[in-house]
Each structure stands twice: as C-alpha cells, then as structure tokens.
Design a protein around this motif. Structure first.
Motif, PDB file in Angstrom:
ATOM      1  N   SER A 126     -27.727 -11.005  93.077  1.00 56.53           N
ATOM      2  CA  SER A 126     -28.595 -10.206  93.936  1.00 56.53           C
ATOM      3  C   SER A 126     -28.109  -8.771  94.075  1.00 56.53           C
ATOM      4  N   THR A 127     -27.322  -8.317  93.120  1.00 55.88           N
ATOM      5  CA  THR A 127     -26.737  -6.976  93.186  1.00 55.88           C
ATOM      6  C   THR A 127     -27.734  -5.916  92.761  1.00 55.88           C
ATOM      7  N   ARG A 128     -27.794  -4.852  93.490  1.00 58.13           N
ATOM      8  CA  ARG A 128     -28.638  -3.709  93.168  1.00 58.13           C
ATOM      9  C   ARG A 128     -28.181  -3.060  91.868  1.00 58.13           C
ATOM     10  N   ASP A 129     -29.143  -2.714  91.006  1.00 58.92           N
ATOM     11  CA  ASP A 129     -28.858  -1.964  89.783  1.00 58.92           C
ATOM     12  C   ASP A 129     -30.037  -1.036  89.532  1.00 58.92           C
ATOM     13  N   ASP A 130     -29.877   0.229  89.899  1.00 55.01           N
ATOM     14  CA  ASP A 130     -30.969   1.190  89.806  1.00 55.01           C
ATOM     15  C   ASP A 130     -31.375   1.484  88.367  1.00 55.01           C
ATOM     16  N   THR A 131     -30.549   1.126  87.395  1.00 52.30           N
ATOM     17  CA  THR A 131     -30.855   1.424  85.996  1.00 52.30           C
ATOM     18  C   THR A 131     -31.562   0.282  85.290  1.00 52.30           C
ATOM     19  N   SER A 132     -31.659  -0.870  85.908  1.00 52.97           N
ATOM     20  CA  SER A 132     -32.219  -2.035  85.229  1.00 52.97           C
ATOM     21  C   SER A 132     -33.717  -1.877  85.005  1.00 52.97           C
ATOM     22  N   SER A 133     -34.140  -2.162  83.778  1.00 52.76           N
ATOM     23  CA  SER A 133     -35.562  -2.153  83.436  1.00 52.76           C
ATOM     24  C   SER A 133     -36.049  -3.519  82.981  1.00 52.76           C
ATOM     25  N   THR A 134     -35.221  -4.543  83.153  1.00 51.43           N
ATOM     26  CA  THR A 134     -35.600  -5.887  82.703  1.00 51.43           C
ATOM     27  C   THR A 134     -35.604  -6.909  83.833  1.00 51.43           C
ATOM     28  N   ARG A 135     -34.969  -6.606  84.945  1.00 49.13           N
ATOM     29  CA  ARG A 135     -34.942  -7.533  86.079  1.00 49.13           C
ATOM     30  C   ARG A 135     -34.935  -6.712  87.361  1.00 49.13           C
ATOM     31  N   GLY A 136     -35.813  -7.072  88.288  1.00 56.87           N
ATOM     32  CA  GLY A 136     -35.865  -6.306  89.519  1.00 56.87           C
ATOM     33  C   GLY A 136     -36.709  -6.982  90.570  1.00 56.87           C
ATOM     34  N   LEU A 137     -36.845  -6.292  91.690  1.00 55.84           N
ATOM     35  CA  LEU A 137     -37.700  -6.729  92.785  1.00 55.84           C
ATOM     36  C   LEU A 137     -38.903  -5.801  92.854  1.00 55.84           C
ATOM     37  N   LEU A 138     -40.097  -6.379  92.928  1.00 61.48           N
ATOM     38  CA  LEU A 138     -41.284  -5.611  93.256  1.00 61.48           C
ATOM     39  C   LEU A 138     -41.549  -5.799  94.740  1.00 61.48           C
ATOM     40  N   VAL A 139     -41.602  -4.682  95.452  1.00 64.47           N
ATOM     41  CA  VAL A 139     -41.962  -4.715  96.869  1.00 64.47           C
ATOM     42  C   VAL A 139     -43.354  -4.119  96.975  1.00 64.47           C
ATOM     43  N   MET A 140     -44.301  -4.921  97.469  1.00 62.61           N
ATOM     44  CA  MET A 140     -45.679  -4.437  97.508  1.00 62.61           C
ATOM     45  C   MET A 140     -46.335  -4.753  98.837  1.00 62.61           C
ATOM     46  N   ASN A 141     -47.258  -3.875  99.219  1.00 63.70           N
ATOM     47  CA  ASN A 141     -48.049  -4.057 100.424  1.00 63.70           C
ATOM     48  C   ASN A 141     -49.211  -5.006 100.166  1.00 63.70           C
ATOM     49  N   HIS A 142     -49.604  -5.744 101.216  1.00 67.08           N
ATOM     50  CA  HIS A 142     -50.843  -6.523 101.211  1.00 67.08           C
ATOM     51  C   HIS A 142     -51.691  -5.975 102.354  1.00 67.08           C
ATOM     52  N   GLU A 143     -52.568  -5.055 102.000  1.00 65.61           N
ATOM     53  CA  GLU A 143     -53.245  -4.231 103.004  1.00 65.61           C
ATOM     54  C   GLU A 143     -54.237  -5.012 103.858  1.00 65.61           C
TER      55      GLU A 143
ATOM     56  N   GLY B 147     -49.419  -7.931 105.166  1.00 60.94           N
ATOM     57  CA  GLY B 147     -47.986  -7.624 105.188  1.00 60.94           C
ATOM     58  C   GLY B 147     -47.452  -7.141 103.861  1.00 60.94           C
ATOM     59  N   LEU B 148     -46.354  -7.747 103.415  1.00 61.43           N
ATOM     60  CA  LEU B 148     -45.702  -7.344 102.163  1.00 61.43           C
ATOM     61  C   LEU B 148     -45.183  -8.558 101.424  1.00 61.43           C
ATOM     62  N   SER B 149     -44.971  -8.362 100.115  1.00 60.29           N
ATOM     63  CA  SER B 149     -44.204  -9.287  99.282  1.00 60.29           C
ATOM     64  C   SER B 149     -42.955  -8.584  98.778  1.00 60.29           C
ATOM     65  N   VAL B 150     -41.859  -9.325  98.749  1.00 66.35           N
ATOM     66  CA  VAL B 150     -40.678  -8.937  97.975  1.00 66.35           C
ATOM     67  C   VAL B 150     -40.503 -10.066  96.964  1.00 66.35           C
ATOM     68  N   VAL B 151     -40.667  -9.770  95.678  1.00 66.55           N
ATOM     69  CA  VAL B 151     -40.666 -10.838  94.679  1.00 66.55           C
ATOM     70  C   VAL B 151     -39.890 -10.399  93.433  1.00 66.55           C
ATOM     71  N   GLU B 152     -39.068 -11.315  92.924  1.00 71.31           N
ATOM     72  CA  GLU B 152     -38.281 -11.033  91.734  1.00 71.31           C
ATOM     73  C   GLU B 152     -39.148 -11.149  90.485  1.00 71.31           C
ATOM     74  N   VAL B 153     -38.997 -10.188  89.575  1.00 66.21           N
ATOM     75  CA  VAL B 153     -39.699 -10.217  88.295  1.00 66.21           C
ATOM     76  C   VAL B 153     -38.705  -9.957  87.177  1.00 66.21           C
ATOM     77  N   THR B 154     -38.972 -10.535  86.002  1.00 68.41           N
ATOM     78  CA  THR B 154     -38.052 -10.390  84.869  1.00 68.41           C
ATOM     79  C   THR B 154     -38.829 -10.222  83.569  1.00 68.41           C
ATOM     80  N   ARG B 155     -38.170  -9.609  82.607  1.00 65.91           N
ATOM     81  CA  ARG B 155     -38.720  -9.495  81.254  1.00 65.91           C
ATOM     82  C   ARG B 155     -37.883 -10.340  80.312  1.00 65.91           C
ATOM     83  N   SER B 156     -38.527 -11.173  79.533  1.00 67.24           N
ATOM     84  CA  SER B 156     -37.813 -12.029  78.586  1.00 67.24           C
ATOM     85  C   SER B 156     -37.361 -11.217  77.385  1.00 67.24           C
ATOM     86  N   SER B 157     -36.515 -11.818  76.554  1.00 64.36           N
ATOM     87  CA  SER B 157     -36.043 -11.137  75.351  1.00 64.36           C
ATOM     88  C   SER B 157     -37.187 -10.834  74.397  1.00 64.36           C
TER      89      SER B 157
END
Length: 816
Positions: free
Chosen positions: A229-246, A278-288
C-alpha cells in the motif's frame, strides 16, 4: 549527415609481427581475422538500423512527409517525429563468418528509456521546445568477437495534436479516434470487496456501501508501488483511482423505479440512494499484456458516502452555524454529498467538492421562514435551501430504529427549542471542500472551512513554488455566481510533499489563509477582493446581511461576494491550471438568465441558438487569467476568453467568435484538465482537455471531450459583440483552429466528466455519467456500457455510469 558506419577490429595493419607465445593468437587466427576485416570493409558484413515512428514507415530522408509517417532510417540518414510519439529502432545484421547479435544505445540528445520488444527497440519521443536531434548507435558483435556499428538520428519537434477529429454523432457508444482503444473499467454497482456479490443491474441490488456508486464525476490517479500500500507517484501500472459519485439515476436503482407511498419514502430505497452518492477509492492495475482492471479485493478500496464520519477544520470549526442534534459542538459531521469536480495536493491527498447540496434539504419556506430570524432567512434563501420536500424525500423516511437520524437530518425545518435539538443548521454542514487521504483507509475526511462554503465545483491548485504561498482556484456552479481563490498563509516547503501524516500537512496549508473573490474589469484587467471580516462591507453593519464574524463570512461566502461587488459569471464550473505557465482556466457552462441588457466584458454574449427561442448564453465559454507577476499570491490579473462554445453554423461575428468548425465546435464546457507535467502532454505547450455537459447541442450530437493546445492569455485581441442591438466589447483569444479538436463523443444522454492519466500519459481515465438519464425501467433510453463492444445490447439492459480507459494502440502518449 556524414556516413558514420564503422567496423571496429582488435588490431590494425601494423600488427603483422604479433607475438605468438602461449596465450597469444596464432598466425592462422590472425590471417582469419584479417580476411574477416577486409570482407567487412568490402561489404561482407553489414549492420543497418531503422527507425519507425508511430507504427508507420516514414519516407526516406529528404522527402517532405507528415509527422504521422516518417522515413525508414538506414546508416547515414535521419527521420523526424514529435514529442510524445513512439519511435521504434530496428537493427539487422548479416555476417559471412556467423550471425551477429546487436543492440541500440543512445549517443546524444535528451536521454530516453530504450525498451527492447518483439518488433525492435522503442522509446517515447521526449518533450522539446524546439527541434532537437537524438543520435542512436546500433552495435553488433559476431561469433568471432568482431564488432560493427552504425548511427542513426531522429529529429524531435515540439508536441502537436496527433489524431483525426472524431465526428459528431448520436451513437450509444464512446467513440474515439482511429488508432485508439476504449475499454470499460469500473461501473455502477461493481463490488469493491470479496464478500459483495456480482451486480445484477435489475433494481434488486443492495449493499452500495461496498459497490461503485452512481454518476462518476471528477477522478484522480494516485500511484501505488508494485506491491503493498506504499505511495509511488511515478507508477503508471498500479494505482488508486479516487472518484466522485455526484448524483443518481434514481429510477434504475429500483425494480420499477422509486416509490413514495403516501408521501413517505421506504427506508431501504433511501439508504440505497444515499450510499450511491459520495466517492470511491479503488485499486486499478495494468497487466503485462496492457489490459486494465480494477482489483475487487484491493486493500485500500473504500467508499465514502453521506453516512461516513467526517470532521470540520479551519475557522468555522465549532461555530454555532455547525451545531446540530448530531453535532452539538459543531465539530463532527456525517458524510459528503453531490461531489462534483475536485482538486489535489502535492502531499498526495484528494480534494472533493460539494456542489448542489442545497436541494437535498426539506425546508418549506411558507412555514419555516416565520420561525427564523431575518438573517437566517436571507442566508438560507441566498443558497437555495427552499425545497418543500428535498430532492429525493429522504427526510420522510420512518426508520426501523427510531433513534436513527440519518434521514431526519435532511429536514432543515425548525422543530426544537434550540439548534442542537433539530437539524435546522444541517445545510451548513455541506458546501465545503473535503480533504481525503486515499492511502489511509482508516483516516477521517476533513472539511476545510477556510476555503469557504458555496456550490464548490472544483478546487484546483496553483503551481507549487518553494517559498511561495500556494493557491487553490474554485468556481461556484450556479448562474451569476463567482470565481474564488484561497491563498494559504504558509509558503510551500518541498519536504512537505513526502510527509507521512498527509492530513496534518493539510492542516498546515488549508486551515489558515485568505479567501478571495474575482472582479473582471472591462479593460482586460481583474482583481481579487479578500473575504475578511471587518474589511469594507463585511461587517455587522452591512444592511443586506449583518456578518457576525469570520466564520459567518466564510459560511456565507456568496453574501460576502455580493457585498464586495464580484463579477457575476455564466455558471463558473471547473478550474484548471496550466502546469507550465500557471495560467488559470475556468469553464462557464451557460446562463439562461444572461440577456443583452446584462452582458459584460467577461460574459459578453446573449443570443438566439435555434431551435431555442430564448435569448441567453446557451453554449458557454472558457475564460482564463494570468496572475500579475505569475504568482499565486497576486492581487490582480489579466484575462481573456480562450474559446466560445458555438455550433459552427452560428453567426461568426457575434456568436461563433472562436471560428469553430465541424472538427471542434462544442457547447456547454464543464470538465477541464491539463495533462500531467510528468509526460509530454503536460510540458512546453500542455494539452487541455475540455468536457461538455450539454442540452443545447444534443439535437446534433451527444456530449463530447476535446483536446486543445492553447496559447497564452491575450494572444488574440479585442472584439465588439452586438447583442440585440446592444454592443459589448470583450477580449478574445486567438482562434484555436487545428489546435482544438474533438477527441471523444459519449453515449446517449450522458455527460462526459472527470479525466486524469497515468504519470506516463499513455493511459487516460474518463468518466461517463448518467447515460440514458431521461429513461426509466419501462423506457430504457441507453444500454451503455453493454453496447460498447458491439454497439447493441438487449432491450432490458439498464444503463450504468462507468469509468473508461483510453489507450493509444501504438503505446504513445494519448492525444499526441
């Protein structure tokens, strides 16, 4: 270019008398090597390098071809492409003495990352401000240890938009340019933990506290390390999308639509509707293989809803205005609602903004006004807390647990002896910017009251400069409302970007500072007026509204803006800041109350747009400003209007002032975002993404997203607009022309809203909100996203708001 093909030997012609002692080379070996060298010199051994740009073979050196198709490069020739595009280097060798193995290395130019793939060695053309040469060397070594090399050069020019405009259409799919792929990532109802069952999408689903909410809006990417669960600002393959649900498509959430028996809403239905906000915080990943997916059991997955505990920070914390039966101290809160646009901080927190919150409350004015003080009535009326029942009638619920106040809280009528006996002050619990730490699932969201209370559309930061006080720019989304900025009291310190306790850094920068409101002058200048109690008209002696203290000023920012004479704008929505210049852009979506008599320089049009018969600003515009001295601390600015929304067929003299054509005409701009500065789309001349929320142009096309590469403020000139015989001068930016074009058209009855990318710019995330919003279970008007793959779906399939992923097929930076 000089032919640089070279073949390197282990000796030269002067080495004939070689020592043949043990461990040395025999005469026969030396002769073999000498003949090998001569064969190479005569062409028996060859090394060739080629470069392919954007997946297409380009014309030979010297031919004038477009940047979308460039030369095949052999030794001694060169090619050209532009920043952000894919370059493929291909080397080939042949050798009479045995097959040679080769590889590329960079000789000169801005460094790039070379990646070896099945079809060659690739790299992304780096960002440049002027034509820049890169040189690469292909070196091969044969089975006898002989090496051969050849150089090839690639000229990189500044980034340009690199796609053909998408045509306007009314299809039930997301349409993108040729060379791009769309996939659906995260949809209404998708479960975000292992225990929640798959979504049926028939109105019977429950447990939305562990499912994706409805009406996905603004979103932001927060990178994660490869594991944990470590923050990595350079990652382009694994991250959290934080989005509003208006908001919600209410009819589709229930089997046969919402029910309201005898004026009372069922508890189960109301709970479902609240949890879909409200909001979602959800993990997303890109496969090889490059496919994107969300992680259903992601450790940081989280829903934040109107039921989630929150706390108040800043000057309004503990104020009498925030005290209710639930929060007698005015410190605690419950949830967040109608979250529209967003912002972020460099210490990696998300800012979500509460927009159209007033309509959720029940407060029939005919009876309640008589129980209020005149000041209270003025304040509540100014914010529109005047509904007889509330948007969804949640206050009418009779809960199974009589002590449950989750529904009663939406009833803002005076019913008790004091404010702590009822929820008369509950409307003051909303209308704020809320800070959330996406990396800490247990953290409690904080409402940052120093940033003021209004219909917060967004809260986008200035560029961060060490030693300078940062600012956040905010629109108040309603007709004739204002643009604000908050300037922190604390100068930026770079070390705070990596602090472990992120919300405490938010306390440092967001709880103390000055809130300002904007005035746009006719001469192209502007100024910021501080919302400071005791200053000018912001006193207890104000005749319209007697301000009590600074908390009162901030909680009633609209009234303060009125008193300060701020410029009334045509629905101020999203703000975006150019990551290179720091210039601020603001969408002004439209204004049905704008008339020829009340136009001004910053809101200069009132016109007819058939088939409407109403004179107004139906198509909206995008205004921009440049702070004096290019500093977020400035008290003055210059402004112009970057682009006017209009159909390409409308009057070019008074309506289509930006000269839009079929490739870039648009209406009702809403979402706004610049490419990230970590890739070529956010450097030199950054890409500006424009999204629409339209009803004026939907007889011609569904809502859309455009990409632009705008110039600086005041790159155009002054024009005079004639509205119904009345003239109005304004400042118009340079006509966008080919630097603005349509990138995406959405499905039926959907708004395009929310956009961000991975740091490398190769993946774009976009939210598609409320497809089929005008339908119901017996009249389904869209079947998206089920239609995305084939364009058709079963007639019973209900539409769902969803997040899509857009990638360029050749792996390049999106839009370039």
């Amino acid at each position: 270019m000089t032919d640089s093909t070279s073949i390197t030997m282990g000796y030269d012609d002067g080495d004939i008398d070689t020592n043949a002692s043990t461990g040395g080379n025999s005469l026969n070996a030396l002769i073999d090597r000498r003949y090998s060298r001569r064969a190479a010199l005569l062409g028996g051994t060859k090394a060739a390098a080629f470069a392919v740009f954007g997946g297409a073979v380009l014309a030979a050196c010297g031919e004038d071809e477009s940047k979308d198709a460039g030369p095949t490069i052999t030794a001694g020739s060169s090619g050209e492409t532009s920043s952000g595009r894919v370059v493929t280097l291909t080397g080939s060798t042949s050798n009479t003495a045995g097959t040679a193995q080769g590889a590329f290395s960079q000789v000169s130019g801005p460094p790039v990352a070379l990646t070896q793939g099945a079809t060659g060695t690739t790299f992304i053309a780096p960002s440049v401000a002027a034509a820049t040469m890169l040189v690469f060397r292909y070196t091969a070594t044969d089975s006898k240890g002989l090496t051969f090399s050849t150089d090839t050069s690639v000229s990189i020019t500044p980034a340009t938009l690199g796609f053909a405009a998408v045509s306007k259409n009314k299809l039930d799919v997301v349409t993108v340019p040729a060379g791009y792929t769309v996939s659906v990532l995260y949809r209404l109802g998708d479960p975000i933990d292992a225990a929640t069952p798959a979504y049926k999408n028939d109105g019977t689903d429950t447990s939305y506290a562990t499912r994706a909410g409805d009406h996905g809006d603004a979103l932001h990417w927060f990178g994660l390390a490869a594991a944990g669960s470590t923050r990595d600002d350079t990652s382009s393959t694994r991250g959290l999308l934080v989005m509003n649900h208006e908001n919600i498509n209410q009819p589709y959430l229930h089997v046969g639509g919402a029910t309201n028996a005898g004026g009372v809403r069922p508890e189960a239905e109301a709970l479902k509707e609240m949890e879909c906000h409200g909001l979602s915080v959800v993990e997303v990943t890109r496969s090889s293989a490059g496919a994107w997916s969300y992680v259903q059991a992601g450790a940081l997955n989280r829903r934040i809803t109107p039921l989630t505990p929150t706390v108040f920070n800043g000057p309004v914390k503990g104020s009498n205005l925030l005290k209710t039966a639930f929060s007698p101290t005015g410190v605690a809160g419950r949830g967040t609602i109608n979250n529209c646009a967003n912002g972020y901080t460099p210490w990696a927190t998300n800012l979500t903004c509460e927009e159209n919150w007033a309509g959720y409350f029940r407060r029939p004015t005919a009876t309640d006004n008589a129980l209020r003080t005149p000041r209270e009535v003025v304040a509540l009326t100014r914010f529109g807390v005047t509904s007889a029942s509330g948007n969804y009638g949640w206050s009418t619920v009779v809960p199974a647990d009589s002590t449950n106040t989750l529904y009663r809280r939406w009833d803002a009528r005076v019913s008790g002896a004091t404010a702590t006996d009822d929820f008369r002050n509950e409307p003051y619990q909303f209308g704020w910017v809320v800070e959330i730490d996406p990396y800490d699932k247990a953290s409690v969201p904080r409402k940052r009251t120093a940033l003021g209370r209004f219909n917060h559309e967004g809260c986008w930061p200035s560029n961060f400069v060490v030693g300078r006080k940062p600012a956040w720019y905010m629109g108040d989304d309603a007709q004739n409302e204002y643009l604000y900025k908050f300037v922190s009291a604390t100068p930026w310190a770079e070390a705070d970007a990596t602090a472990a306790d992120r919300l405490s850094i938010g306390d440092k920068y967001l709880d103390n500072g000055t809130l300002y409101v904007a005035k746009f002058n006719a001469d192209g200048s502007g100024s910021w007026s501080p919302l400071t109690f005791g200053s000018g008209p912001l006193t207890a002696g104000n005749a319209t509204y007697a301000f009590a203290d600074q908390a009162d000023v901030l909680a009633n920012a609209r009234l303060a803006g009125d008193a300060l004479g701020a410029t009334k704008m045509d629905r101020p929505e999203w703000t975006a800041v150019n990551p290179v210049s720091g210039e601020v852009y603001l969408t002004l979506t439209n204004n049905s109350s704008r008339t020829a008599a009340n136009t001004d320089a910053a809101n200069p049009r009132a016109y007819l747009d058939p088939p409407s018969t109403s004179v107004s600003n139906r198509n909206g515009h995008i205004i921009r400003l440049r702070e004096t001295g290019d500093t977020s601390e400035a008290l003055a600015f210059a402004w112009d209007i970057y682009a006017f929304g209009a159909g390409s067929d409308l009057d070019p003299t008074n309506i289509n002032l930006s000269g839009l054509d079929a490739t870039n005409d648009f209406s009702s701009p809403d979402g706004l975002w610049f490419g990230r500065s970590s890739n070529a789309s956010g450097k030199v001349t950054p890409v500006l993404w424009i999204q629409t929320d339209d009803s004026a142009y939907t007889d011609v096309t569904n809502c859309m997203m455009l990409a632009a590469m705008p110039g600086p403020v005041n790159d155009g000139g002054v024009k005079t607009v004639t509205n119904a015989g009345r003239t109005q001068a304004t400042r118009v930016g340079k006509a966008p022309g080919t630097t603005l074009r349509r990138f995406l058209v959405g499905p039926i009855e959907a708004e395009i809203t929310g956009v961000d990318s991975t740091p490398d710019g190769k993946t774009l995330f976009v939210n598609i909100q409320h497809p089929g919003e005008n339908g119901n279970p017996s009249n389904i008007t869209s079947h998206w996203p089920d239609t995305q793959a084939t364009g058709t779906a079963a007639a019973t399939i209900r539409p769902r708001s969803a997040t899509v992923v857009i990638t360029k097929n050749d792996g390049g930076v999106v839009a370039l």
